[in-house]
Design an enzyme around this catalytic site. Structure first.
Site, mmCIF file in Angstrom:
data_model
loop_
_atom_site.group_PDB
_atom_site.id
_atom_site.type_symbol
_atom_site.label_atom_id
_atom_site.label_comp_id
_atom_site.label_asym_id
_atom_site.label_seq_id
_atom_site.Cartn_x
_atom_site.Cartn_y
_atom_site.Cartn_z
ATOM 1 N N GLU A 217 0.826 -1.208 0.000
ATOM 2 C CA GLU A 217 0.000 0.000 0.000
ATOM 3 C C GLU A 217 0.857 1.254 0.000
ATOM 4 O O GLU A 217 1.632 1.479 0.938
ATOM 5 C CB GLU A 217 -0.918 0.038 1.223
ATOM 6 C CG GLU A 217 -1.766 1.293 1.279
ATOM 7 C CD GLU A 217 -2.517 1.465 2.590
ATOM 8 O OE1 GLU A 217 -3.470 2.267 2.627
ATOM 9 O OE2 GLU A 217 -2.151 0.810 3.587
ATOM 10 N N GLU A 316 -11.819 2.665 6.004
ATOM 11 C CA GLU A 316 -10.736 3.133 6.869
ATOM 12 C C GLU A 316 -10.817 4.655 6.977
ATOM 13 O O GLU A 316 -10.047 5.380 6.349
ATOM 14 C CB GLU A 316 -9.369 2.712 6.329
ATOM 15 C CG GLU A 316 -8.254 2.972 7.342
ATOM 16 C CD GLU A 316 -6.882 2.610 6.805
ATOM 17 O OE1 GLU A 316 -6.315 1.596 7.259
ATOM 18 O OE2 GLU A 316 -6.363 3.331 5.939
#
Length: 341
Positions: A217, A316
């Site tokens: 990520e 998130e």
């Protein structure tokens, strides 16, 4: 593979890095310190639903031509903080809110078997966890690309895989880590990339034996973490293509991608073959998708559907108030797609 006790990751003393966790809200913010009347609560919920309906109404489609709906995962490191720090309580709250799957950054403060039992009892499957961050007291946030920390990365990977196996969790985020303090990014980039690729090849082999997928990520270096090594989708994709392992994928967090370069439509289209997981939060305040900000989430959701994305979408983000009251956007999405899938 037995669980091993790592010196910096004792489950009794494990603390996740503060940077990637939302700050604790005051009792006034959470609503526990100032109970409103039933009428006030009802009006607030109606406003939340109305805002979500108005926001997502632009994304409603004819059911006859609808693509497969997206599958949303509750991020237990950010959502349901009203339940306290225990992941078991947050799993139960996620289930009551309608989630069938969840993700968590670092579950290592709770025994894997205990967490697996809590997930089974709640009827929620965990689909993503991170490799351990390393020595957080020394400022570490992942070890995958950090020179000299290869052995620690591999020990942390072993722990993550053991948790994933116990939890039935199919994906592990292989955290790259930070540039050493005082170093120039350009001066260490080549060495860190070489270390990262070495560790990714090792991780791919370990994960393949358990039928797991590894994710990388990019985390933006403009707002969230100026020292994070992996900070753009272009950099991450180039590394994945060089490593060339089928069980390594790209994690798209639209919050980070928007901050680092924007151009989301073109980037999502270009990198979709590599994308294995998506996360969402509004920019710049990292709130709910229907909170004020730069991103048009009804459009982005429909784009992902039309492109045939079938992975999970992690929530998130930092709730602006009570987590449940802020989920109006998601309930409206589920209703518009004929219910949760």
């Amino acid at each position: 593979m037995p669980l091993r006790s790592l010196p910096s990751l004792n489950p009794r003393s494990f603390q996740a890095p503060a940077l990637l966790h939302p700050p604790p809200r005051s009792t006034a913010d959470s609503g526990k310190g100032r109970e409103g009347s039933r009428g006030r609560d009802t009006r607030r919920k109606r406003r939340s639903r109305a805002r979500a309906n108005a926001y997502l109404g632009r994304g409603l489609r004819d059911p006859a031509t609808a693509m497969a709906p997206l599958r949303f995962a509750a991020n237990l490191s950010w959502l349901f903080s009203e339940q306290g720090p225990a992941l078991s309580a947050r799993l139960d709250a996620a289930a009551r809110a309608g989630f069938k799957v969840a993700e968590v950054a670092w579950p290592y403060a709770e025994p894997a078997a205990q967490l697996a039992a809590a997930a089974q009892a709640a009827g929620v499957r965990l689909v993503l966890l991170n490799t351990p961050p390393g020595a957080t007291d020394l400022g570490e946030l992942g070890l995958g690309a950090v020179p000299g920390r290869q052995d620690a990365f591999r020990e942390g990977l072993e722990l993550a895989v053991a948790y994933a196996r116990e939890l039935g969790c199919p994906q592990v985020h292989l955290m790259a880590g930070r540039i050493p303090k005082g170093a120039e990014r350009s001066a260490v980039a080549r060495d860190m990339e070489a270390v990262f690729m070495e560790n990714l090849r090792h991780a791919a082999d370990v994960l393949a034996r358990e039928n797991l997928v590894g994710l990388v990520e990019p985390i933006n270096s403009r707002l969230t973490d100026p020292l994070y090594f992996l900070d753009t989708p272009e950099q991450a994709a180039a590394i994945l293509r060089q490593v060339d392992r089928p069980n390594l994928r790209l994690q798209l967090d639209v919050f980070h991608w928007q901050i680092m370069g924007g151009n989301l439509t073109a980037n999502i289209r270009a990198f979709l073959p590599l994308i294995g997981h998506v996360q969402v939060a509004q920019v710049p305040d990292r709130g709910e998708p229907d909170s004020p900000g730069e991103l048009n989430f009804p459009y982005l959701f429909q784009l992902l559907e039309e492109l045939g994305y079938t992975g999970y979408v992690g929530c998130e983000y930092r709730p602006r108030g009570d987590t449940n009251e802020g989920l109006g956007w998601l309930r409206t999405y589920w209703e518009s797609r004929g219910g949760q899938r």
